[in-house]
Design a protein around this motif. Structure first.
Motif, PDB file in Angstrom:
ATOM      1  N   TYR A 218      22.279 -21.220  -3.866  1.00 20.57           N
ATOM      2  CA  TYR A 218      22.832 -20.592  -5.074  1.00 20.57           C
ATOM      3  C   TYR A 218      24.171 -19.919  -4.764  1.00 20.57           C
ATOM      4  O   TYR A 218      25.154 -20.101  -5.483  1.00 20.57           O
TER       5      TYR A 218
ATOM      6  N   LEU B 241      27.854 -20.748  -6.272  1.00 17.08           N
ATOM      7  CA  LEU B 241      28.554 -19.704  -7.025  1.00 17.08           C
ATOM      8  C   LEU B 241      29.940 -19.455  -6.419  1.00 17.08           C
ATOM      9  O   LEU B 241      30.942 -19.341  -7.151  1.00 17.08           O
TER      10      LEU B 241
ATOM     11  N   LEU C  58      26.187 -12.924 -11.342  1.00 25.24           N
ATOM     12  CA  LEU C  58      24.727 -13.077 -11.400  1.00 25.24           C
ATOM     13  C   LEU C  58      24.177 -12.476 -12.697  1.00 25.24           C
ATOM     14  O   LEU C  58      23.279 -13.044 -13.334  1.00 25.24           O
TER      15      LEU C  58
ATOM     16  N   ARG D 134      25.142 -14.634 -15.784  1.00 27.58           N
ATOM     17  CA  ARG D 134      24.364 -15.889 -15.876  1.00 27.58           C
ATOM     18  C   ARG D 134      22.867 -15.621 -16.042  1.00 27.58           C
ATOM     19  O   ARG D 134      22.054 -16.551 -15.910  1.00 27.58           O
ATOM     20  N   ASN D 135      22.509 -14.358 -16.226  1.00 26.96           N
ATOM     21  CA  ASN D 135      21.086 -13.970 -16.333  1.00 26.96           C
ATOM     22  C   ASN D 135      20.275 -14.387 -15.107  1.00 26.96           C
ATOM     23  O   ASN D 135      19.099 -14.753 -15.222  1.00 26.96           O
ATOM     24  N   ASP D 136      20.909 -14.383 -13.946  1.00 23.70           N
ATOM     25  CA  ASP D 136      20.224 -14.839 -12.743  1.00 23.70           C
ATOM     26  C   ASP D 136      19.791 -13.706 -11.816  1.00 23.70           C
ATOM     27  O   ASP D 136      18.985 -13.933 -10.914  1.00 23.70           O
TER      28      ASP D 136
ATOM     29  N   ARG E 265      16.130 -12.832 -12.615  1.00 25.20           N
ATOM     30  CA  ARG E 265      15.330 -14.063 -12.524  1.00 25.20           C
ATOM     31  C   ARG E 265      15.140 -14.488 -11.071  1.00 25.20           C
ATOM     32  O   ARG E 265      14.018 -14.737 -10.620  1.00 25.20           O
ATOM     33  N   LEU E 266      16.237 -14.540 -10.314  1.00 27.29           N
ATOM     34  CA  LEU E 266      16.122 -14.971  -8.911  1.00 27.29           C
ATOM     35  C   LEU E 266      15.313 -13.965  -8.094  1.00 27.29           C
ATOM     36  O   LEU E 266      14.536 -14.339  -7.214  1.00 27.29           O
TER      37      LEU E 266
ATOM     38  N   GLU F 117      11.638 -14.598  -9.296  1.00 28.92           N
ATOM     39  CA  GLU F 117      11.053 -15.942  -9.118  1.00 28.92           C
ATOM     40  C   GLU F 117      11.251 -16.514  -7.721  1.00 28.92           C
ATOM     41  O   GLU F 117      10.507 -17.396  -7.307  1.00 28.92           O
TER      42      GLU F 117
END
Ligand code: PLP
Length: 416
Positions: free
Chosen positions: A49, A53, A292, A295-297, A300-301, A304
């Motif tokens: 990731y 990025l 991050l 990107r709404n990550d 989440r990352l 998850e």
């Protein structure tokens, strides 16, 4: 050369510097099994990731823009605004960008906070930082401009099923008077993997408010990112809390980005210190983290990828340790978060500093527990019976290291 008092204290040996040297030596020594330092794991999905990025940030010019300009002393505005909005939306905390400042790693935030809130005061008094549960993070130990900046107390211990145990704050022991400038606890705790319960945090908050001192919560491993927390607890903040966060355990320790969330007064003080000591905090970390969030990550990352990765590692390490070490005097602190297991070898006939030397000679690096009992009010045999190992290495490396740890612990018990 004769150094100043500052030089004598900071230019000499310290536990944390030895640890960082060991970490670096281990990284450059082939075949060393690095179960010592606090370097986060190279999680393949996260590495992939970040690679992608950075390529995109380079292509858009954002990468170059972030490294060719100073930010202000509070840190990158765009990221601070985005983070304030995220935390407000996620937790309902009453914060704005005025409640956040950035530092070059949270380690430097602790240095600034401890020396802001404790040490020699204008009225001639000396204040200390109360660490309510010993053992605590080794990185605090030498961070006071003065010696003896910390006071901590033995916890109570509950012995759990399956060879596990858990520490709890012994509130009956804590002494909070005019000599205490702030309370500080890591949650999840480095080195033990303990997570203070919601009730313990509520009690600490009440004590801090009653004595008009801040409660510092070190959230380097906590929620909502990097979310390396397996216990069912609630994140905590109010205007008397100083919540310290970091991008390090997300997988980005090299960019040195710490985040402090606190009252406007504390944020202004830290921002002013930033100006003097650093001019500005580094810009690359906040630029990455801003992406991050956009990107709404970020959450989440964390939820998850990062949390499940470490939770499985913790379970694997516990299962291997319990497989190879069957002595009932060997116990593991319940792994509730962070990236470490805390091993307690009750009645061990040698100190864990000696155990550390024996393991290092066999190519396995761990951290002896003695270093973590910072400012303890009285001697405690237990402090020589524990060691910290991380669970960030590959399963194969961990199993190999654990086998050697098991042999050395068994050998040490046989010497008793
Ligand atoms: N707090 C705790 C509990 C830690 O374990 C660490 C690093 O290992 C830090 C703070 C400092 O991290 P950084 O300076 O990389 O943000």
């Amino acid at each position: 050369m004769a150094y100043s008092v500052f030089g004598d204290k900071f230019a000499g040996d310290s536990g944390i510097t030895q640890l960082m040297h060991d970490l670096n030596d281990g990284l450059t020594t082939p075949n060393a099994i690095m179960l010592g330092g606090g370097n986060p794991a190279q999680i393949p999905a996260m590495v992939k990731y970040f690679n992608q990025l950075l390529i995109e940030m380079a292509a858009s010019g954002e990468l170059t823009a972030s490294i060719t300009n100073y930010d202000g002393p509070q840190g990158k505005d765009r990221f601070i605004n985005a983070l304030a909005t995220l935390l407000k939306q996620h937790y309902g905390w009453n914060i704005s960008s005025k409640n956040i400042t950035l530092t070059n790693g949270s380690q430097s935030a602790f240095f600034n906070l401890f020396n802001l809130l404790a040490g020699k005061c204008r009225d001639g008094s000396h204040k200390k930082i109360l660490l309510p549960l010993s053992p605590e993070y080794i990185g605090y130990a030498d961070a006071g401009l003065e010696a003896n900046m910390f006071i901590s107390y033995q916890p109570t211990i509950s012995i759990l099923d399956n060879g596990l145990f858990k520490y709890h704050i012994d509130f009956s022991k804590l002494v909070i008077d005019d000599s205490i400038g702030a309370i500080c606890a890591s949650r999840p705790t480095n080195p033990t993997g303990n997570v203070l319960t919601d009730d313990e945090i509520k009690q600490l908050d009440a004590l801090a408010q009653a004595h008009n001192i801040p409660l510092i919560i070190d959230n380097a491993y906590g929620m909502p990112f990097p979310d390396i927390i397996f216990a069912d607890v609630t994140p905590f903040w109010n205007s008397n809390t100083i919540l310290c966060m970091s991008l390090s355990k997300l997988g980005l320790p090299g960019i040195r980005c710490g985040i402090v969330i606190a009252s406007e007064a504390i944020i202004t003080a830290l921002t002013n210190i930033n100006g003097i000591i650093n001019l500005a905090p580094g810009s690359l970390g906040p630029a990455i983290a801003d992406n991050l969030i956009a990107r709404n990550d970020l959450l989440r990352l964390s939820h998850e990828v990062i949390r499940p990765f470490y939770q499985r590692k913790a379970q694997y390490a516990v299962s291997r340790l319990q497989h190879y070490i069957t002595d009932p005097r060997f116990r593991i602190h319940k792994p509730e978060g962070a990236i470490f297991l805390w091993l307690w070898c009750d009645e061990l006939p040698i100190t864990t500093k000696e155990l550390y030397r024996r393991l290092k000679a066999r190519g396995v690096l761990i951290v002896p527990g003695e270093y973590f009992f910072i400012g303890l009010d009285q001697p405690w045999q237990h402090s020589q019976q524990c060691l910290r190992m991380n669970y960030v290495q590959s399963d194969e490396q961990m199993e190999q290291g654990i086998k050697i740890i098991a042999e050395e612990i068994t050998q040490a018990y046989a010497e008793g």
